[in-house]
Motif scaffolding. Structure first.
Motif, PDB file in Angstrom:
ATOM      1  N   SER A  50      -7.080  -0.643  -9.762  1.00 41.09           N
ATOM      2  CA  SER A  50      -6.142  -1.608 -10.357  1.00 41.09           C
ATOM      3  C   SER A  50      -5.794  -2.716  -9.375  1.00 41.09           C
ATOM      4  CB  SER A  50      -4.869  -0.893 -10.821  1.00 41.09           C
ATOM      5  OG  SER A  50      -4.212  -0.308  -9.712  1.00 41.09           O
ATOM      6  N   LYS A  51      -6.050  -2.485  -8.085  1.00 40.62           N
ATOM      7  CA  LYS A  51      -5.778  -3.537  -7.098  1.00 40.62           C
ATOM      8  C   LYS A  51      -6.761  -4.697  -7.246  1.00 40.62           C
ATOM      9  CE  LYS A  51      -3.867  -0.426  -3.598  1.00 40.62           C
ATOM     10  NZ  LYS A  51      -4.072   0.202  -2.266  1.00 40.62           N
ATOM     11  N   LEU A  59     -15.082   9.093  -2.963  1.00 41.78           N
ATOM     12  CA  LEU A  59     -15.337  10.261  -2.130  1.00 41.78           C
ATOM     13  C   LEU A  59     -16.240  11.247  -2.873  1.00 41.78           C
ATOM     14  CD1 LEU A  59     -11.646  10.763  -0.887  1.00 41.78           C
ATOM     15  CD2 LEU A  59     -13.353   9.063  -0.178  1.00 41.78           C
ATOM     16  N   GLU A  63     -12.581  11.183  -6.034  1.00 38.07           N
ATOM     17  CA  GLU A  63     -11.372  10.375  -5.805  1.00 38.07           C
ATOM     18  C   GLU A  63     -11.747   9.038  -5.178  1.00 38.07           C
ATOM     19  OE1 GLU A  63      -8.073  12.166  -3.824  1.00 38.07           O
ATOM     20  OE2 GLU A  63      -8.280  14.057  -4.903  1.00 38.07           O
ATOM     21  N   ARG A  64     -10.877   8.055  -5.410  1.00 37.99           N
ATOM     22  CA  ARG A  64     -11.144   6.712  -4.893  1.00 37.99           C
ATOM     23  C   ARG A  64     -10.111   6.363  -3.830  1.00 37.99           C
ATOM     24  NH1 ARG A  64     -11.587   4.919 -11.121  1.00 37.99           N
ATOM     25  NH2 ARG A  64     -13.650   5.827 -11.470  1.00 37.99           N
ATOM     26  N   LEU A  65     -10.578   5.923  -2.704  1.00 34.86           N
ATOM     27  CA  LEU A  65      -9.702   5.547  -1.599  1.00 34.86           C
ATOM     28  C   LEU A  65      -9.837   4.047  -1.369  1.00 34.86           C
ATOM     29  CD1 LEU A  65      -7.819   6.786   0.627  1.00 34.86           C
ATOM     30  CD2 LEU A  65      -9.849   6.903   2.092  1.00 34.86           C
ATOM     31  N   THR A  66      -8.689   3.371  -1.213  1.00 35.28           N
ATOM     32  CA  THR A  66      -8.688   1.922  -0.987  1.00 35.28           C
ATOM     33  C   THR A  66      -8.023   1.603   0.361  1.00 35.28           C
ATOM     34  OG1 THR A  66      -6.545   1.575  -2.082  1.00 35.28           O
ATOM     35  CG2 THR A  66      -8.497   1.489  -3.473  1.00 35.28           C
ATOM     36  N   GLU A  67      -8.024   0.334   0.726  1.00 35.35           N
ATOM     37  CA  GLU A  67      -7.416  -0.176   1.964  1.00 35.35           C
ATOM     38  C   GLU A  67      -8.310   0.147   3.173  1.00 35.35           C
ATOM     39  OE1 GLU A  67      -4.521  -2.009   1.980  1.00 35.35           O
ATOM     40  OE2 GLU A  67      -4.266  -1.737  -0.176  1.00 35.35           O
ATOM     41  N   SER A  68      -8.762  -0.911   3.830  1.00 35.55           N
ATOM     42  CA  SER A  68      -9.678  -0.727   4.967  1.00 35.55           C
ATOM     43  C   SER A  68      -9.142   0.260   6.004  1.00 35.55           C
ATOM     44  CB  SER A  68      -9.944  -2.072   5.652  1.00 35.55           C
ATOM     45  OG  SER A  68     -10.775  -2.885   4.844  1.00 35.55           O
ATOM     46  N   ALA A  69      -7.852   0.200   6.307  1.00 38.62           N
ATOM     47  CA  ALA A  69      -7.316   1.061   7.375  1.00 38.62           C
ATOM     48  C   ALA A  69      -7.535   2.531   7.033  1.00 38.62           C
ATOM     49  CB  ALA A  69      -5.825   0.782   7.596  1.00 38.62           C
ATOM     50  N   ALA A  70      -7.383   2.887   5.769  1.00 37.52           N
ATOM     51  CA  ALA A  70      -7.564   4.276   5.340  1.00 37.52           C
ATOM     52  C   ALA A  70      -9.046   4.623   5.198  1.00 37.52           C
ATOM     53  CB  ALA A  70      -6.831   4.512   4.018  1.00 37.52           C
ATOM     54  N   TYR A  74     -11.194   7.409   7.262  1.00 38.70           N
ATOM     55  CA  TYR A  74     -11.844   8.494   6.506  1.00 38.70           C
ATOM     56  C   TYR A  74     -13.325   8.598   6.893  1.00 38.70           C
ATOM     57  CZ  TYR A  74     -13.414  11.391   2.635  1.00 38.70           C
ATOM     58  OH  TYR A  74     -13.964  12.405   1.904  1.00 38.70           O
TER      59      TYR A  74
ATOM     60  N   TYR B  94      -4.826  10.387   4.406  1.00 38.33           N
ATOM     61  CA  TYR B  94      -5.453   9.092   4.104  1.00 38.33           C
ATOM     62  C   TYR B  94      -4.681   8.353   3.014  1.00 38.33           C
ATOM     63  CZ  TYR B  94      -9.073  11.228   6.888  1.00 38.33           C
ATOM     64  OH  TYR B  94      -9.738  11.858   7.907  1.00 38.33           O
ATOM     65  N   ARG B  95      -4.035   9.100   2.121  1.00 37.86           N
ATOM     66  CA  ARG B  95      -3.196   8.433   1.106  1.00 37.86           C
ATOM     67  C   ARG B  95      -1.986   7.797   1.781  1.00 37.86           C
ATOM     68  NH1 ARG B  95      -6.629   7.399  -2.707  1.00 37.86           N
ATOM     69  NH2 ARG B  95      -7.863   9.249  -3.170  1.00 37.86           N
ATOM     70  N   GLN B  97      -1.956   6.620   4.798  1.00 41.33           N
ATOM     71  CA  GLN B  97      -2.466   5.416   5.467  1.00 41.33           C
ATOM     72  C   GLN B  97      -2.744   4.307   4.453  1.00 41.33           C
ATOM     73  OE1 GLN B  97      -5.755   7.305   7.472  1.00 41.33           O
ATOM     74  NE2 GLN B  97      -4.476   7.973   9.189  1.00 41.33           N
ATOM     75  N   GLU B  98      -3.202   4.691   3.277  1.00 40.17           N
ATOM     76  CA  GLU B  98      -3.478   3.716   2.213  1.00 40.17           C
ATOM     77  C   GLU B  98      -2.180   2.984   1.813  1.00 40.17           C
ATOM     78  OE1 GLU B  98      -4.637   5.678  -1.477  1.00 40.17           O
ATOM     79  OE2 GLU B  98      -6.198   4.158  -1.800  1.00 40.17           O
ATOM     80  N   VAL B 137       1.151  -2.172  -8.926  1.00 38.45           N
ATOM     81  CA  VAL B 137       0.374  -1.042  -8.371  1.00 38.45           C
ATOM     82  C   VAL B 137       1.290   0.127  -7.985  1.00 38.45           C
ATOM     83  CG1 VAL B 137      -1.213  -0.326  -6.528  1.00 38.45           C
ATOM     84  CG2 VAL B 137      -1.555  -2.527  -7.688  1.00 38.45           C
TER      85      VAL B 137
END
Lengths: 212, 212
Positions: A50-51, A59, A63-70, A74, B94-95, B97-98, B137
């Motif tokens: 949605s972002k 993964l 599951e979906r992980l967003t944001e470069s830092a996370a 990972y 990781y969530r 961190q996200e 979001v």
């Protein structure tokens, strides 16, 4: 298999570099950021996240992980023996997080993002006035270091190198900061980095998508 | 003893909340962000951090850590038994961190920062146009959850609650997003959160510093 939603030369490049450094197989899905369409089938990218922003890492469990830092942490932790991030418990892990935050907030979100999305000069006067002070921070840090954290290449370097690459099309010549120029050359000397950039530059030539 | 350089109601509030949640003693140094002076002795804050930004956490060994995402994780890990961050190895880490990245980049740096630092409307048109989509979001995520990560209060909530508090002076009424209003009330129901906010609001009344 891991899947990465990316746009050529957007900040998802750092995640591609990290994946290629690990040697893990991954499937790469092209996203057109302006139209929010997935290249595979022209579907709505907002159905994936949605972002509406890259990177999105799918993964192994779906599951979906967003944001470069996370995403970068990972990926690094999938192969801890490679040292792409200091292990949990090592104080340098917080230094990695510090640089990921700095690159994401101060260089990407406060400068590159408005530069590529806001086309009017009025919106850009303040970000442009601020970038010199911002870049003096990593330049001073890298004056006597090869890499950002712990004297070896980490995902924080993949992230900062991406941001430095984008500064030229954003109108900033990093030759003003010799430590940053030398650092970018050093990072680009890595085969995985070179290959990731070559792949996305080639794709970008065939597209009119925006780089940030 | 830990030391936190802060400015009242700036993003360092999240670090104060985290410290108060741990119950650890800390010394708090006031920073005037516009003049870059430390309140204790009128010294140059850039001597503490070349970034000139809060938070700066001085660790027990004298090292200085910056960037909320890193400082908050560091503080949480001092008392892992409190669950202020999922432990390393827990996928929810990781969530966390996200969400730290999202709040820091999308709400703070892309909206609150320009709102409080750039006073001309031209610089603000684009950030203002974007904040509604941004806030949708966390609103959707919190529609059926009490907290951002793992159904308990974490430092990611300290961070987001700070950002939501600042939206009102930034001209955004979060009543448009009932899940966000309810969440902010819930987080503010915690004694440490209430006390941290009361302390900084009181200090702020006596100062003319900018809030972001």
């Amino acid at each position: 298999m891991l899947q990465l939603y990316f746009s050529p030369m957007a900040c998802s490049l750092a995640s591609r570099i990290a994946l290629m450094e690990t040697g893990l197989d991954a499937h790469y899905h092209l996203v057109h950021l302006r139209t929010k369409k997935v290249g595979d089938d022209d579907s709505d990218f907002r159905g994936i996240s949605s972002k509406g922003a890259v990177p999105v890492l799918v993964l192994e469990n779906g599951e979906r992980l967003t944001e470069s830092a996370a995403v970068l942490q990972y990926i690094a932790d999938l192969k801890p023996e490679l040292g792409l991030a200091p292990r949990f418990g090592d104080p340098d892990r917080y230094r990695l997080q510090e640089w990921l935050s700095f690159t994401g907030a101060e260089i990407h979100k406060a400068f590159l993002f408005p530069t590529f999305w806001y086309k009017d000069d009025a919106s850009l006067a303040k970000p442009r006035a601020r970038i010199t002070q911002t870049l003096s921070v990593p330049s001073a840090h890298l004056a006597d270091r090869e890499f950002l954290v712990g004297n070896r290449f980490t995902v924080a370097d993949a992230h900062l190198a991406w941001a430095l690459l984008l500064l030229r099309p954003a109108g900033v010549d990093i030759a003003q900061w010799p430590p940053l120029s030398a650092y970018l050359d050093r990072v680009q000397g890595r085969p995985a980095v070179r290959e990731a950039i070559a792949t996305e530059m080639e794709l970008r030539k065939t597209l009119t998508a925006s780089p940030a």
